[in-house]
Enzyme design. Structure first.
Site, mmCIF file in Angstrom:
data_model
loop_
_atom_site.group_PDB
_atom_site.id
_atom_site.type_symbol
_atom_site.label_atom_id
_atom_site.label_comp_id
_atom_site.label_asym_id
_atom_site.label_seq_id
_atom_site.Cartn_x
_atom_site.Cartn_y
_atom_site.Cartn_z
ATOM 1 N N LYS A 176 0.846 -1.195 0.000
ATOM 2 C CA LYS A 176 0.000 0.000 0.000
ATOM 3 C C LYS A 176 0.884 1.248 0.000
ATOM 4 O O LYS A 176 2.098 1.164 0.212
ATOM 5 C CB LYS A 176 -0.929 -0.009 1.207
ATOM 6 C CG LYS A 176 -0.225 0.018 2.558
ATOM 7 C CD LYS A 176 -1.234 -0.026 3.699
ATOM 8 C CE LYS A 176 -0.520 0.013 5.045
ATOM 9 N NZ LYS A 176 -1.478 0.034 6.173
ATOM 10 N N ARG A 274 -9.616 0.686 16.315
ATOM 11 C CA ARG A 274 -9.608 1.474 15.078
ATOM 12 C C ARG A 274 -10.743 0.995 14.189
ATOM 13 O O ARG A 274 -11.712 1.714 13.967
ATOM 14 C CB ARG A 274 -8.244 1.356 14.393
ATOM 15 C CG ARG A 274 -8.095 2.201 13.146
ATOM 16 C CD ARG A 274 -6.675 2.140 12.610
ATOM 17 N NE ARG A 274 -6.247 0.792 12.256
ATOM 18 C CZ ARG A 274 -5.028 0.494 11.810
ATOM 19 N NH1 ARG A 274 -4.111 1.449 11.695
ATOM 20 N NH2 ARG A 274 -4.714 -0.745 11.484
ATOM 21 N N TYR A 410 14.632 31.774 2.446
ATOM 22 C CA TYR A 410 13.458 32.557 2.810
ATOM 23 C C TYR A 410 13.467 32.962 4.288
ATOM 24 O O TYR A 410 13.904 32.217 5.160
ATOM 25 C CB TYR A 410 12.184 31.744 2.550
ATOM 26 C CG TYR A 410 11.781 31.669 1.103
ATOM 27 C CD1 TYR A 410 11.483 32.814 0.367
ATOM 28 C CD2 TYR A 410 11.669 30.440 0.462
ATOM 29 C CE1 TYR A 410 11.102 32.746 -0.959
ATOM 30 C CE2 TYR A 410 11.281 30.342 -0.861
ATOM 31 C CZ TYR A 410 10.999 31.503 -1.566
ATOM 32 O OH TYR A 410 10.621 31.428 -2.882
#
Length: 515
Positions: A176, A274, A410
């Protein structure tokens, strides 16, 4: 130059299998087999680019007849021969579409080269023919940052965990999240070659991608969506079932399609809380029904789906601190899964061990185990690196001297405390280099030496301090890999290696290596 086989994305829809580091009849057969075992459902032509083969011990006629026979057996549809000897023996090559050139440069300048498109191309030749220039011309150059995936290391990790298993224990490999960032298609093909029993993905679309790439192995869908039932049926993808709502919808969808006996995987909640059917019900009121009782009743009174496996998740198999709770979880699962099994005459596979559990609880491997992060080289028990599968690397774009007290990047967050040499590298947070690694919190490796990130990491570029490091523009930079474990980055970020690996953007080119 490594003696290895590489799979790369090429220009104009081509896939390159580069084995241009040696040339002999035996290695040609191995490389052709490698190409042939990667089925391509997009209908792309299989093409071989081959140089003259030296010191074979055969006459040229016999040698190239043997080459022709190997090509025919391995499904080669286009043959491109390079070298004076192959050109002279053109009649021995019985491939209808064939072309011959005296040198690699002649081929590169030809219409045949310019017309290569949507093909799987095996490049196989002696170094003296300069095939490195050929691969350079064919390779798709999108970005100077790459994720190199070592398929041999992946197999070594698979075999490491298999060494803990009984001979009859099956294994599920998690692919996955694009195989934890490594690229699901090539990883799945490799695992299929090594005969794993199941592959597991999160959603149906991930499974469809694998099927379209030629993966025929069993595929489990861990988080099925109700809108994807028809897709799962069409592509023979086996869903996890964790709730009565999902089970009811799945049964109705299967009946609508006239499907019976469709395999599903029952998930039990033993303490993760879960997803899953409650495996440890609270005391029931008189006449009450537990979720396991209700589940068995529903499954017994329909024919649309059939439980193929039943499983649960350990909460903390990676730590001895949770051993007592792990034992409680296993007891809950054992009782509930045995009740489910007793209700059906066919074998229902039981599995609970994950990567850590395979090592930590070998006595609890049951019928099958699920291998996840360990497959990709991280031992989740102690964050030890096994065999490094993924190496993220880039190159130095530009170097400049910046005086003390100047700032870099930055918001002027990179304040220099000394005269410095600053290098810019083409990787940023859009590629998966987490912005929180900047401002000196972490480092990369330049020629083996630590180069800290300076200032804020930008979207596409980061700046590093290479003061005192012998390097130049174009040199390689390791973000993580064999010399800089991914766990160094995850520790700096106070997270887990999973997040770093799965965070590598798809715009980072994957290069696959097989020794």
């Amino acid at each position: 130059m490594a003696m290895r086989l590489e799979v790369k994305e090429g220009r104009q829809g081509c896939t390159l299998i580069n084995d241009s580091y040696n040339s002999d009849i035996n290695s040609l057969d191995i490389a052709l087999d490698f190409m042939n075992r990667r089925p391509d459902h997009e209908g792309r032509k299989r093409t071989l680019v081959l140089s003259d083969i030296y010191q074979s011990g055969m006459t040229p006629e016999v040698l190239y007849r043997e080459v022709s026979s190997l090509c025919g057996n391995r499904g080669v549809e286009k043959f491109i021969g390079i070298g004076p000897e192959l050109t002279a023996q053109a009649d021995q090559i019985a491939i209808p579409q064939k072309y011959f050139f005296s040198s690699c440069e002649d081929f590169i300048q030809s219409e045949v080269f310019r017309n290569l498109h949507d093909e799987v191309i095996l490049i196989k030749g002696a170094r003296s023919f300069g095939f490195d220039r050929l691969t350079e011309q064919l390779e798709q150059k999108v970005h100077e940052t790459i994720l190199a995936v070592n398929l041999n290391a992946l197999v070594d990790n698979l075999n490491y965990y298999r060494s803990f298993l009984h001979s009859d224990t099956k294994i599920v490999c998690m692919v996955k999240a694009d195989a934890y960032g490594a690229g699901a298609v090539e990883v799945a093909k490799t695992l299929q070659d090594h005969r794993v029993d199941y592959l597991a993905v999160a959603v149906a679309d991930e499974g469809v991608t694998l099927r379209k790439a030629g993966i025929t192995q069993n595929i489990m869908i861990m988080n099925p969506e109700m809108t994807s039932f028809k897709t799962m049926f069409d592509y023979e993808l086996e869903p996890e079932v964790y709730s009565f709502r999902l089970l009811d919808a799945l049964i109705k969808a299967a009946r609508k399609e006239g499907i019976t006996g469709y395999p599903v995987h029952i998930k039990l909640d033993t303490g993760m809380h879960r997803l899953g059917f409650d495996a440890h019900p609270q005391p029931l009121p008189k006449g009450g029904e537990s979720e396991i009782d209700r589940l068995i009743d529903i499954l017994q009174h329909q024919q649309a789906v059939v439980p193929r496996s039943v499983f649960s998740h350990f909460v903390g198999s990676d730590s001895v601190d949770f051993d007592e709770f792990s034992a409680l979880q296993f007891e809950r699962f054992d009782k509930a899964s045995r009740r489910l099994q007793a209700a059906f005459p066919h074998k229902i596979l039981r599995h609970m061990d994950n990567s850590a559990g395979i090592e930590h609880f070998p006595e609890r491997q049951l019928d099958m185990c699920r291998l996840g992060i360990g497959l990709y080289g991280v031992d989740s028990i102690d964050n030890r690196i096994l065999n490094t599968v993924s190496t993220l690397k880039t190159t130095i774009l530009q170097m400049r001297r910046v005086p003390k007290e100047e700032t870099v990047g930055y918001s002027r967050k990179g304040v220099l405390t000394r005269d410095s040499v600053i290098a810019a590298i083409p990787i940023g947070y859009a590629d998966g280099l987490n912005r929180h690694l900047g401002r000196g919190r972490c480092y990369c490796l330049v020629n083996g030496q630590k180069a800290p990130y300076v200032g804020n990491i930008c979207m596409d570029v980061a700046m590093i301090d290479v003061t005192g490091i012998d390097c130049r523009e174009g040199d390689s930079v390791e973000i993580f890999g064999s010399h800089l474990p991914v766990t160094v980055l995850s520790d700096c970020l106070d997270t887990i290696p999973y997040e770093v690996l799965t965070g590598i953007s798809n715009r980072v080119k994957r290069v696959y290596v097989q020794e």
